[in-house]
Design a protein around this motif. Structure first.
Motif, short mmCIF file in Angstrom:
data_model
loop_
_atom_site.label_atom_id
_atom_site.label_comp_id
_atom_site.label_asym_id
_atom_site.label_seq_id
_atom_site.Cartn_x
_atom_site.Cartn_y
_atom_site.Cartn_z
N LEU A 1 -7.79 4.68 -4.73
CA LEU A 1 -8.60 3.74 -5.50
C LEU A 1 -9.42 4.46 -6.57
N GLU A 2 -9.97 5.61 -6.22
CA GLU A 2 -10.74 6.38 -7.19
C GLU A 2 -9.85 6.81 -8.36
N ALA A 3 -8.65 7.26 -8.04
CA ALA A 3 -7.71 7.67 -9.09
C ALA A 3 -7.31 6.48 -9.96
N LEU A 4 -7.11 5.32 -9.35
CA LEU A 4 -6.70 4.13 -10.11
C LEU A 4 -7.80 3.69 -11.06
N ARG A 5 -9.05 3.80 -10.62
CA ARG A 5 -10.17 3.43 -11.51
C ARG A 5 -10.21 4.36 -12.74
N THR A 6 -9.79 5.60 -12.54
CA THR A 6 -9.75 6.54 -13.66
C THR A 6 -8.61 6.21 -14.62
N VAL A 7 -7.45 5.88 -14.05
CA VAL A 7 -6.26 5.61 -14.87
C VAL A 7 -6.37 4.26 -15.56
N VAL A 8 -6.94 3.28 -14.86
CA VAL A 8 -7.09 1.93 -15.42
C VAL A 8 -8.58 1.57 -15.40
N PRO A 9 -9.34 2.01 -16.39
CA PRO A 9 -10.79 1.74 -16.41
C PRO A 9 -11.08 0.23 -16.39
N GLY A 10 -12.10 -0.15 -15.61
CA GLY A 10 -12.51 -1.54 -15.55
C GLY A 10 -11.61 -2.43 -14.72
N ILE A 11 -10.74 -1.84 -13.94
CA ILE A 11 -9.85 -2.66 -13.11
C ILE A 11 -10.65 -3.51 -12.14
N GLY A 12 -10.21 -4.74 -11.93
CA GLY A 12 -10.96 -5.68 -11.11
C GLY A 12 -10.87 -5.41 -9.61
N ASP A 13 -11.90 -5.84 -8.90
CA ASP A 13 -11.93 -5.66 -7.44
C ASP A 13 -10.80 -6.42 -6.75
N ASP A 14 -10.38 -7.55 -7.33
CA ASP A 14 -9.30 -8.32 -6.72
C ASP A 14 -7.99 -7.53 -6.74
N ILE A 15 -7.78 -6.74 -7.77
CA ILE A 15 -6.59 -5.89 -7.83
C ILE A 15 -6.72 -4.72 -6.85
N LEU A 16 -7.89 -4.12 -6.82
CA LEU A 16 -8.12 -3.01 -5.89
C LEU A 16 -7.89 -3.44 -4.44
N ALA A 17 -8.25 -4.68 -4.13
CA ALA A 17 -8.07 -5.17 -2.76
C ALA A 17 -6.61 -5.26 -2.37
N ARG A 18 -5.72 -5.34 -3.35
CA ARG A 18 -4.28 -5.46 -3.07
C ARG A 18 -3.58 -4.11 -2.97
N VAL A 19 -4.33 -3.04 -3.22
CA VAL A 19 -3.74 -1.70 -3.14
C VAL A 19 -3.54 -1.32 -1.67
N GLU A 20 -2.33 -0.91 -1.36
CA GLU A 20 -2.01 -0.52 0.02
C GLU A 20 -1.62 0.95 0.07
N LEU A 21 -1.86 1.55 1.22
CA LEU A 21 -1.38 2.89 1.51
C LEU A 21 -0.71 2.82 2.87
N THR A 22 0.60 2.94 2.89
CA THR A 22 1.37 2.70 4.10
C THR A 22 2.21 3.92 4.46
N PRO A 23 2.61 4.04 5.73
CA PRO A 23 3.50 5.15 6.10
C PRO A 23 4.86 4.99 5.41
N THR A 24 5.44 6.10 5.02
CA THR A 24 6.78 6.05 4.46
C THR A 24 7.79 5.86 5.58
N ARG A 25 8.89 5.20 5.26
CA ARG A 25 9.92 4.99 6.28
C ARG A 25 10.69 6.27 6.57
N ASP A 26 10.81 7.10 5.56
CA ASP A 26 11.55 8.36 5.70
C ASP A 26 10.59 9.51 5.49
N PRO A 27 10.36 10.37 6.52
CA PRO A 27 9.42 11.48 6.38
C PRO A 27 9.75 12.42 5.22
N SER A 28 11.02 12.46 4.80
CA SER A 28 11.37 13.33 3.68
C SER A 28 10.76 12.85 2.37
N HIS A 29 10.28 11.59 2.37
CA HIS A 29 9.63 11.02 1.18
C HIS A 29 8.12 11.21 1.20
N GLY A 30 7.61 11.89 2.23
CA GLY A 30 6.18 12.11 2.32
C GLY A 30 5.58 11.40 3.52
#
Length: 595
Positions: free
Chosen positions: A14-43
């Motif tokens: 979220l901190e990085a996104l605020r830097t890349v997209v200044p002034g981004i709305g809280d409603d968009i930030l609320a939709r940001v997800e961080l999920t496990p990858t299905r394949d460990p080789s992808h991180g």
């Protein structure tokens, strides 16, 4: 959330996104997800931040993702970050960061995975709520397990949960129970009336003929002697003797129901009586509230297609404008004779739950109530002006089989398999865990042979065996070292940089995902996710165990490498703690050893 790496690194995203997209709305930030990858080789983690922000930023997701990567790859604990697909960003954590979860688990103990995601929201979870006209059967059992596990899961995720059982102790079915109890009472007194002869005397016939009412009849004799059978000895009020029988029968049936549920490990904070709700005028006040909002009118419903429901009449009735709240047809609240429909009574009951302070209502119901959902949601929405949502979980039918064949009906119950029969057959743990190995709205086959088999195909055995193996390793570790050196507190301070094998890393990655699994399962109202996850954790541990049989360097206990051994003991202890935490949510015993 203590130790949740997904929360920690989502904050970095979220901190990085605020830097890349200044002034981004809280409603968009609320939709940001961080999920496990299905394949460990992808991180280890993947985020959709670039995708959900591209429209507002008016930029291509891939361009946003590239800038996020340049920022995130410099965050402490991140080994690498890379763009993937149409705008996802994959994040790989350093080995040290992954291993840092082990001391957190050991310090948090069984609280590991708890969160404040629910923010103290008051949730009323109602489940079972079977009519007190017979024993709890396997259909009720699934709802009992799902509701109980959901309540525990939501409490762990930070909701303020109240568990409730609604006693349907009013109406024609309870009257039928009273007549059946009266027949058993007369039988206990030595009457010569047959079932059919008594059925001819009872209004509506003899509906409940199971043996479970025999003790009720005998108890009535012990309490009242023959006074209820002798018309001259009955109370002056002609209805009083029948009220005595009805009240007595309901109370005795509820004693049995509570005992059966207790044997299943299910308990409630509140038991609410339908009869009391009616007597207190709650239903009338709820109907009055709807009327004051202009939501009631006198009308005649069109005949429904197919089989006519019991509450439909081709005459003027008091109707609720439920179509204004998402229902497909307006619903009757009062019949032409002025009496309430069952729906009206249920509206009153739900209004009562709201009045007691619930912010969210959750009903766990049998699949046969599917047609009831839209009207009840409409009523709650109308009563609360949309402030309090009603959520409904439907539990599909459970088929009990043995050797591929349906199990015979219970003689005690008369026409169904009781919960007590099932518990006596396979035990509480097998019943509870197995009931959660399918999503509640999917039909399931409960195979009596499979749930007692000691094989990996039996999910409860497989998970309990993993915990027993953990405990066995830890007991052996306590014998190798002095006991104080292998407590959770001591192991939390052990260096962990020697845990580098693929099998160890896979197990650690699984442990890292536990807090997020709890939170996501609670928010989705899907307790079966916990059973699935525990199965995956058990598989990861068993895989590590088996690797040690083939590769001596991966064995947990190595006398010539005390520090490496203690590091592995810390991993084993963290695994055991997490297994206990998950099994506790499901109401299943984390056994110390398998017999």
């Amino acid at each position: 959330m203590s130790g949740c790496l997904f929360h920690r690194y989502r904050a970095h995203v979220l901190e990085a996104l605020r830097t890349v997209v200044p002034g981004i709305g809280d409603d968009i930030l609320a939709r940001v997800e961080l999920t496990p990858t299905r394949d460990p080789s992808h991180g280890d983690m993947a985020t959709n931040a670039a995708l959900v922000s591209s429209k507002e930023a008016r930029r291509k997701p891939a361009d946003i993702a590239a800038e996020l990567v340049s920022i995130l790859q410099n965050v402490e604990g991140v080994a690498s970050a890379a763009s993937a697909g149409p705008g996802f960003v994959n994040i790989t954590l350093s080995a040290d960061t992954l291993r840092s979860v082990i001391p957190v688990i050991l310090q948090d103990s069984e609280n590991w995975g708890s969160s404040n995601a629910g923010n103290g929201t008051r949730v009323n979870v109602e489940y079972v709520s079977c009519n007190p006209t017979g024993p709890v059967h396997v259909g009720h059992c699934r709802g009992a397990v799902v509701g109980d596990a959901l309540a525990s899961l939501m409490a762990k995720a930070g909701f303020d949960v109240s568990r409730e059982f609604y006693i349907n102790d009013a109406g024609a079915q309870v009257a039928a129970l009273a007549w059946a109890a009266y027949w058993r009472y007369l039988e206990a007194l030595g009457t010569t009336l047959t079932e059919d002869e008594f059925a001819a005397l009872a209004p509506g016939g003899l509906q409940y003929r199971g043996d479970y009412l025999i003790p009720v009849g005998k108890a009535l004799v012990e309490e009242y002697g023959a006074s209820l059978a002798d018309a001259d000895a009955r109370p002056a009020d002609a209805d009083t003797w029948f009220t005595i029988i009805r009240t007595f029968a309901v109370a005795r049936m509820m004693e049995d129901i509570r005992a059966d549920l207790q044997a299943l490990g299910v308990a409630f904070d509140t038991f609410t009586s339908e009869a009391k709700v009616l007597a207190d005028g709650v239903v009338d006040r709820a109907i009055g509230s709807l009327e004051s909002k202009g939501l009631l009118y006198e009308g005649v419903l069109e005949p429904p297609k197919g089989k006519l429901p019991d509450d439909w009449e081709p005459r003027p009735q008091t109707l609720f404008r439920s179509t204004g709240f998402g229902d497909d047809v307006d619903r009757p609240l009062r019949k032409s004779d002025g009496s309430n429909t069952y729906f009206a009574n249920d509206i009153g009951y739900h209004a009562d739950k709201v009045a007691r302070g619930a912010d969210v209502l959750i009903d766990v119901l049998g699949a046969d109530h599917g047609g009831y959902v839209s009207r009840m949601k409409a009523a709650v929405k109308a009563l609360t002006d949309g402030r309090v949502p009603l959520e409904v979980l439907l539990c599909q039918i459970v088929h009990i089989v043995r050797d591929g064949q349906p199990v015979r009906m219970s003689k005690r119950a008369g026409n169904f398999v009781t919960l007590r029969d099932l518990l006596d057959e396979v035990g509480k743990d097998a019943v509870r865990f197995t009931m959660l190995t399918r999503k509640s709205d999917a039909q399931m086959e409960f195979d009596l042979n499979a749930v007692v088999a000691q094989t990996r195909d039996n999910p409860v055995f497989y998970v309990q065996y993993a915990h027993a193996r953990c405990r066995s390793v830890l007991r052996a570790g306590a014998e190798m070292f002095d006991t104080d050196s292998v407590t959770d507190t001591a192991l939390a301070d052990i260096k962990r940089d020697g845990l580098t094998s693929d099998a160890e890393t896979t197990l650690i990655r699984r442990l890292v995902s536990w807090p997020r699994t709890v939170e996501s399962a609670a928010l989705a109202r899907e307790p079966h996710r916990i059973a699935f996850w525990l199965g995956d954790l058990a598989a990861d541990f068993h895989a590590l165990w088996n690797r040690g049989r083939d590769d001596v360097t991966l064995r947990f206990l190595q006398e010539d490498q005390p520090e490496a051994t203690k590091a592995r003991l810390a991993l084993v202890a963290a695994t055991a703690t997490t297994l206990r935490s998950g099994l506790k949510l499901l109401g299943v015993e984390p056994v110390e050893e398998m017999r």
